[in-house]
Design a protein around this motif. Sequence first.
Motif, PDB file in Angstrom:
ATOM      1  N   GLU A  23       0.983  -1.298   0.102  1.00  0.00           N
ATOM      2  CA  GLU A  23       0.202  -0.052   0.013  1.00  0.00           C
ATOM      3  C   GLU A  23       0.914   1.520   0.029  1.00  0.00           C
ATOM      4  O   GLU A  23       1.777   1.339   0.785  1.00  0.00           O
ATOM      5  CB  GLU A  23      -0.831   0.117   1.190  1.00  0.00           C
ATOM      6  N   PRO A  24       0.804   2.203  -1.015  1.00  0.00           N
ATOM      7  CA  PRO A  24       1.441   3.452  -1.059  1.00  0.00           C
ATOM      8  C   PRO A  24       1.157   4.064   0.359  1.00  0.00           C
ATOM      9  O   PRO A  24       0.231   3.986   0.853  1.00  0.00           O
ATOM     10  CB  PRO A  24       0.838   4.049  -2.009  1.00  0.00           C
ATOM     11  N   GLU A  25       2.185   4.661   0.912  1.00  0.00           N
ATOM     12  CA  GLU A  25       2.049   5.425   2.241  1.00  0.00           C
ATOM     13  C   GLU A  25       0.792   6.732   1.906  1.00  0.00           C
ATOM     14  O   GLU A  25      -0.035   6.660   3.155  1.00  0.00           O
ATOM     15  CB  GLU A  25       3.192   6.260   2.430  1.00  0.00           C
ATOM     16  N   ILE A  26       0.667   7.298   0.747  1.00  0.00           N
ATOM     17  CA  ILE A  26      -0.465   8.283   0.884  1.00  0.00           C
ATOM     18  C   ILE A  26      -2.036   7.393   1.032  1.00  0.00           C
ATOM     19  O   ILE A  26      -2.727   8.051   1.581  1.00  0.00           O
ATOM     20  CB  ILE A  26      -0.221   9.064  -0.235  1.00  0.00           C
ATOM     21  N   ALA A  27      -1.680   6.317   0.308  1.00  0.00           N
ATOM     22  CA  ALA A  27      -3.136   5.679   0.519  1.00  0.00           C
ATOM     23  C   ALA A  27      -3.322   5.234   1.784  1.00  0.00           C
ATOM     24  O   ALA A  27      -4.471   5.013   2.203  1.00  0.00           O
ATOM     25  CB  ALA A  27      -3.219   4.382  -0.409  1.00  0.00           C
ATOM     26  N   ARG A  28      -2.578   4.639   2.605  1.00  0.00           N
ATOM     27  CA  ARG A  28      -2.513   4.309   4.077  1.00  0.00           C
ATOM     28  C   ARG A  28      -3.064   5.604   4.842  1.00  0.00           C
ATOM     29  O   ARG A  28      -4.077   5.393   5.595  1.00  0.00           O
ATOM     30  CB  ARG A  28      -1.262   3.930   4.518  1.00  0.00           C
TER      31      ARG A  28
END
Length: 220
Positions: A23-28
Amino acid sequence: MPRKSLKVDDRLHDYILDNTLREPEIARRLREETAGMQGAGMQIGPEQGQFMGLLIELTGAKRTLEVGTFTGYSALMTALHLPEEGQVIACDVSEEWTSVGRRYWAEAGVTGKIDLRIGPGAETLQTLLDQGEAGSFDFAFIDADKSNYGTYYELALKLVRQGGLIAVDNVLWNGAVAEPEIEDDDTRAIRELNAHIHTDERVTMSLLTIGDGLTLARKR
Ligand code: CA
């Protein structure tokens, strides 16, 4: 070989997340902000977002539709996997929910790929058809109000090209579809669409037990 899909308990689910999630950090961060909001249960899980990213790449999608954007997690994951010239037309009725997503889309640099249309989803899809957009989409994700699922499916089937893919979320409705005593409007609408797609010769289909159940239907 087990006849059924494996029952995924919490421990196994944690294993899947710990060992396969990218999971990309921004999505998290978007997911975590949404988790504190009312209606948080409407957000797809991160493993499903990752799977949708794979679907976007597998289908080579450039133009996609989304009915039911909520706080923008699935639109973000779709946009991150689309090519530079790719586009998501994202439909939702709520300025408030989608305004959360807009902040993250901007931060991720994908605002230019996401065309947000606020209004009833069926009207937005019908407008696209009226503008001559039939057969022009590669992928459609349906995840809005369940009572209109049948309408969204039929409109999406017109809007995707031959070989295009429709993904319908929440088709197991937390198991309610298989409980005959549950007879509310949403459950009935989902059961009806499941039965309809099952025998719909216009598509090749499969129901996946990821998340709350995801049906994939490829237009023949
Ligand atoms: Ca959903």
